[in-house]
Design a protein around this motif. Sequence first.
Motif, PDB file in Angstrom:
ATOM      1  N   MET A 185      -2.565 -52.398 -41.913  1.00 26.46           N
ATOM      2  CA  MET A 185      -1.949 -53.689 -41.637  1.00 26.46           C
ATOM      3  C   MET A 185      -1.324 -53.748 -40.244  1.00 26.46           C
ATOM      4  O   MET A 185      -0.880 -54.800 -39.806  1.00 26.46           O
ATOM      5  CB  MET A 185      -0.892 -53.997 -42.696  1.00 26.46           C
ATOM      6  N   GLY A 186      -1.247 -52.642 -39.548  1.00 32.09           N
ATOM      7  CA  GLY A 186      -0.664 -52.595 -38.217  1.00 32.09           C
ATOM      8  C   GLY A 186      -0.764 -51.200 -37.656  1.00 32.09           C
ATOM      9  O   GLY A 186      -1.527 -50.367 -38.167  1.00 32.09           O
ATOM     10  N   LEU A 187       0.021 -50.916 -36.626  1.00 27.43           N
ATOM     11  CA  LEU A 187      -0.128 -49.669 -35.894  1.00 27.43           C
ATOM     12  C   LEU A 187       0.987 -48.666 -36.144  1.00 27.43           C
ATOM     13  O   LEU A 187       1.083 -47.655 -35.445  1.00 27.43           O
ATOM     14  CB  LEU A 187      -0.221 -49.965 -34.388  1.00 27.43           C
ATOM     15  N   LEU A 188       1.836 -48.926 -37.152  1.00 24.99           N
ATOM     16  CA  LEU A 188       2.914 -47.997 -37.499  1.00 24.99           C
ATOM     17  C   LEU A 188       2.670 -47.477 -38.910  1.00 24.99           C
ATOM     18  O   LEU A 188       2.933 -48.180 -39.889  1.00 24.99           O
ATOM     19  CB  LEU A 188       4.281 -48.693 -37.416  1.00 24.99           C
ATOM     20  N   PRO A 189       2.171 -46.248 -39.042  1.00 29.01           N
ATOM     21  CA  PRO A 189       1.788 -45.752 -40.374  1.00 29.01           C
ATOM     22  C   PRO A 189       2.924 -45.728 -41.394  1.00 29.01           C
ATOM     23  O   PRO A 189       2.676 -45.869 -42.585  1.00 29.01           O
ATOM     24  CB  PRO A 189       1.276 -44.337 -40.084  1.00 29.01           C
ATOM     25  N   ARG A 190       4.164 -45.563 -40.943  1.00 30.99           N
ATOM     26  CA  ARG A 190       5.283 -45.537 -41.892  1.00 30.99           C
ATOM     27  C   ARG A 190       5.631 -46.936 -42.392  1.00 30.99           C
ATOM     28  O   ARG A 190       6.267 -47.076 -43.428  1.00 30.99           O
ATOM     29  CB  ARG A 190       6.507 -44.890 -41.250  1.00 30.99           C
ATOM     30  N   ARG A 191       5.230 -47.966 -41.640  1.00 35.84           N
ATOM     31  CA  ARG A 191       5.519 -49.350 -42.025  1.00 35.84           C
ATOM     32  C   ARG A 191       4.296 -50.081 -42.561  1.00 35.84           C
ATOM     33  O   ARG A 191       4.373 -50.833 -43.537  1.00 35.84           O
ATOM     34  CB  ARG A 191       6.060 -50.117 -40.808  1.00 35.84           C
ATOM     35  N   ASP A 192       3.156 -49.871 -41.904  1.00 39.71           N
ATOM     36  CA  ASP A 192       1.959 -50.667 -42.156  1.00 39.71           C
ATOM     37  C   ASP A 192       0.997 -49.928 -43.069  1.00 39.71           C
ATOM     38  O   ASP A 192       0.467 -48.881 -42.709  1.00 39.71           O
ATOM     39  CB  ASP A 192       1.278 -50.999 -40.829  1.00 39.71           C
ATOM     40  N   ARG A 193       0.768 -50.498 -44.223  1.00 39.77           N
ATOM     41  CA  ARG A 193       0.019 -49.784 -45.253  1.00 39.77           C
ATOM     42  C   ARG A 193      -1.460 -49.621 -44.908  1.00 39.77           C
ATOM     43  O   ARG A 193      -2.050 -50.420 -44.181  1.00 39.77           O
ATOM     44  CB  ARG A 193       0.159 -50.485 -46.604  1.00 39.77           C
ATOM     45  N   LEU A 194      -2.021 -48.581 -45.463  1.00 37.82           N
ATOM     46  CA  LEU A 194      -3.449 -48.306 -45.366  1.00 37.82           C
ATOM     47  C   LEU A 194      -4.211 -49.253 -46.285  1.00 37.82           C
ATOM     48  O   LEU A 194      -3.843 -49.420 -47.451  1.00 37.82           O
ATOM     49  CB  LEU A 194      -3.712 -46.851 -45.759  1.00 37.82           C
ATOM     50  N   CYS A 195      -5.254 -49.882 -45.764  1.00 35.65           N
ATOM     51  CA  CYS A 195      -6.006 -50.873 -46.541  1.00 35.65           C
ATOM     52  C   CYS A 195      -7.440 -50.443 -46.834  1.00 35.65           C
ATOM     53  O   CYS A 195      -7.981 -50.789 -47.900  1.00 35.65           O
ATOM     54  CB  CYS A 195      -6.048 -52.203 -45.787  1.00 35.65           C
ATOM     55  N   LEU A 196      -8.068 -49.750 -45.908  1.00 37.48           N
ATOM     56  CA  LEU A 196      -9.483 -49.431 -46.047  1.00 37.48           C
ATOM     57  C   LEU A 196      -9.774 -48.121 -45.342  1.00 37.48           C
ATOM     58  O   LEU A 196      -9.240 -47.850 -44.262  1.00 37.48           O
ATOM     59  CB  LEU A 196     -10.331 -50.552 -45.430  1.00 37.48           C
ATOM     60  N   ILE A 197     -10.614 -47.305 -45.975  1.00 35.43           N
ATOM     61  CA  ILE A 197     -11.083 -46.062 -45.374  1.00 35.43           C
ATOM     62  C   ILE A 197     -12.602 -46.113 -45.371  1.00 35.43           C
ATOM     63  O   ILE A 197     -13.220 -46.303 -46.429  1.00 35.43           O
ATOM     64  CB  ILE A 197     -10.617 -44.831 -46.167  1.00 35.43           C
ATOM     65  N   GLN A 198     -13.197 -45.973 -44.198  1.00 41.68           N
ATOM     66  CA  GLN A 198     -14.652 -45.997 -44.112  1.00 41.68           C
ATOM     67  C   GLN A 198     -15.170 -44.626 -43.708  1.00 41.68           C
ATOM     68  O   GLN A 198     -14.563 -43.954 -42.873  1.00 41.68           O
ATOM     69  CB  GLN A 198     -15.130 -47.086 -43.154  1.00 41.68           C
ATOM     70  N   MET A 199     -16.280 -44.235 -44.313  1.00 39.20           N
ATOM     71  CA  MET A 199     -16.810 -42.882 -44.130  1.00 39.20           C
ATOM     72  C   MET A 199     -18.331 -42.911 -44.032  1.00 39.20           C
ATOM     73  O   MET A 199     -18.977 -43.718 -44.702  1.00 39.20           O
ATOM     74  CB  MET A 199     -16.398 -41.990 -45.309  1.00 39.20           C
ATOM     75  N   SER A 200     -18.880 -42.022 -43.230  1.00 40.21           N
ATOM     76  CA  SER A 200     -20.327 -41.922 -43.114  1.00 40.21           C
ATOM     77  C   SER A 200     -20.734 -40.462 -42.952  1.00 40.21           C
ATOM     78  O   SER A 200     -20.042 -39.672 -42.297  1.00 40.21           O
ATOM     79  CB  SER A 200     -20.843 -42.731 -41.917  1.00 40.21           C
ATOM     80  N   ALA A 201     -21.865 -40.132 -43.549  1.00 39.68           N
ATOM     81  CA  ALA A 201     -22.443 -38.795 -43.390  1.00 39.68           C
ATOM     82  C   ALA A 201     -23.320 -38.705 -42.157  1.00 39.68           C
ATOM     83  O   ALA A 201     -23.902 -37.657 -41.880  1.00 39.68           O
ATOM     84  CB  ALA A 201     -23.259 -38.439 -44.636  1.00 39.68           C
ATOM     85  N   GLY A 202     -23.429 -39.810 -41.405  1.00 41.03           N
ATOM     86  CA  GLY A 202     -24.292 -39.825 -40.235  1.00 41.03           C
ATOM     87  C   GLY A 202     -25.708 -40.241 -40.548  1.00 41.03           C
ATOM     88  O   GLY A 202     -26.603 -40.110 -39.703  1.00 41.03           O
ATOM     89  N   ASP A 203     -25.917 -40.768 -41.760  1.00 41.76           N
ATOM     90  CA  ASP A 203     -27.263 -41.145 -42.195  1.00 41.76           C
ATOM     91  C   ASP A 203     -27.513 -42.650 -42.108  1.00 41.76           C
ATOM     92  O   ASP A 203     -28.538 -43.136 -42.593  1.00 41.76           O
ATOM     93  CB  ASP A 203     -27.482 -40.681 -43.640  1.00 41.76           C
ATOM     94  N   GLY A 204     -26.595 -43.396 -41.505  1.00 43.62           N
ATOM     95  CA  GLY A 204     -26.762 -44.841 -41.400  1.00 43.62           C
ATOM     96  C   GLY A 204     -26.082 -45.628 -42.494  1.00 43.62           C
ATOM     97  O   GLY A 204     -25.958 -46.850 -42.385  1.00 43.62           O
ATOM     98  N   ASP A 205     -25.647 -44.961 -43.550  1.00 46.10           N
ATOM     99  CA  ASP A 205     -24.918 -45.629 -44.628  1.00 46.10           C
ATOM    100  C   ASP A 205     -23.417 -45.444 -44.431  1.00 46.10           C
ATOM    101  O   ASP A 205     -22.974 -44.466 -43.826  1.00 46.10           O
ATOM    102  CB  ASP A 205     -25.308 -45.071 -45.993  1.00 46.10           C
ATOM    103  N   CYS A 206     -22.645 -46.385 -44.977  1.00 46.76           N
ATOM    104  CA  CYS A 206     -21.196 -46.293 -44.894  1.00 46.76           C
ATOM    105  C   CYS A 206     -20.601 -46.480 -46.284  1.00 46.76           C
ATOM    106  O   CYS A 206     -20.982 -47.414 -47.014  1.00 46.76           O
ATOM    107  CB  CYS A 206     -20.641 -47.358 -43.947  1.00 46.76           C
ATOM    108  N   HIS A 207     -19.704 -45.595 -46.657  1.00 45.84           N
ATOM    109  CA  HIS A 207     -18.959 -45.716 -47.906  1.00 45.84           C
ATOM    110  C   HIS A 207     -17.525 -46.109 -47.564  1.00 45.84           C
ATOM    111  O   HIS A 207     -16.871 -45.447 -46.756  1.00 45.84           O
ATOM    112  CB  HIS A 207     -18.988 -44.407 -48.687  1.00 45.84           C
TER     113      HIS A 207
END
Length: 204
Positions: free
Chosen positions: A27-49
Amino acid sequence: MANHLHHHDLPDGLSLGPIVAIDCETMGLLPRRDRLCLIQMSAGDGDCHLVQVARDPAPAPNLCRMLADPATLKLFHYGRFDIAALFQTYDVVTAPVWCTKIASRMVRTYTDRHGLKQLVQELLGIDISKYQQQSDWGAADLTPAQLDYAASDVLHLHRLRDELNRRLVREGRQDLAQACFDFLPTRAQLDLLGWADSDVFYHA
């Protein structure tokens, strides 16, 4: 390329291989204040989880197991921020890690432009859009444009690492870069504890 959206955690049995590219939207640039909303990950195969994180995060044992797995290299661009956001949310130390921004600063000393967009353009000849960067990542329903943007932040990191690693070897700086990568989880925890803007090594 395909995007796979998951809620709360990675699915059971999913393997993203020995090197996983990771990025976070908050939600912003301060990890202690701004919550995590999305984590994106890829194995390098063109797909994203992508894992969507609720306002009150549920346990994510599969994700946390991968983040802490010593046999899985986690690949970031500006890992200092993402590692802090993940620690703040899940109380897990992400390691080992590799950061394309640090590597860029160590071998592209001819420029001060080390953003992901500039790196992908110069080293891979690919233009990526940052239009959705400042959108509302806390929304319950993320748009296809948001998911595509989030995916673009990880889909090129494996190739960037290969190119930047060649340059680190060429310039004889791979050992120094590795020492920086090893220190990143500690640097992220220093940030969270209030030492983000001060140099703990400085003699005053």
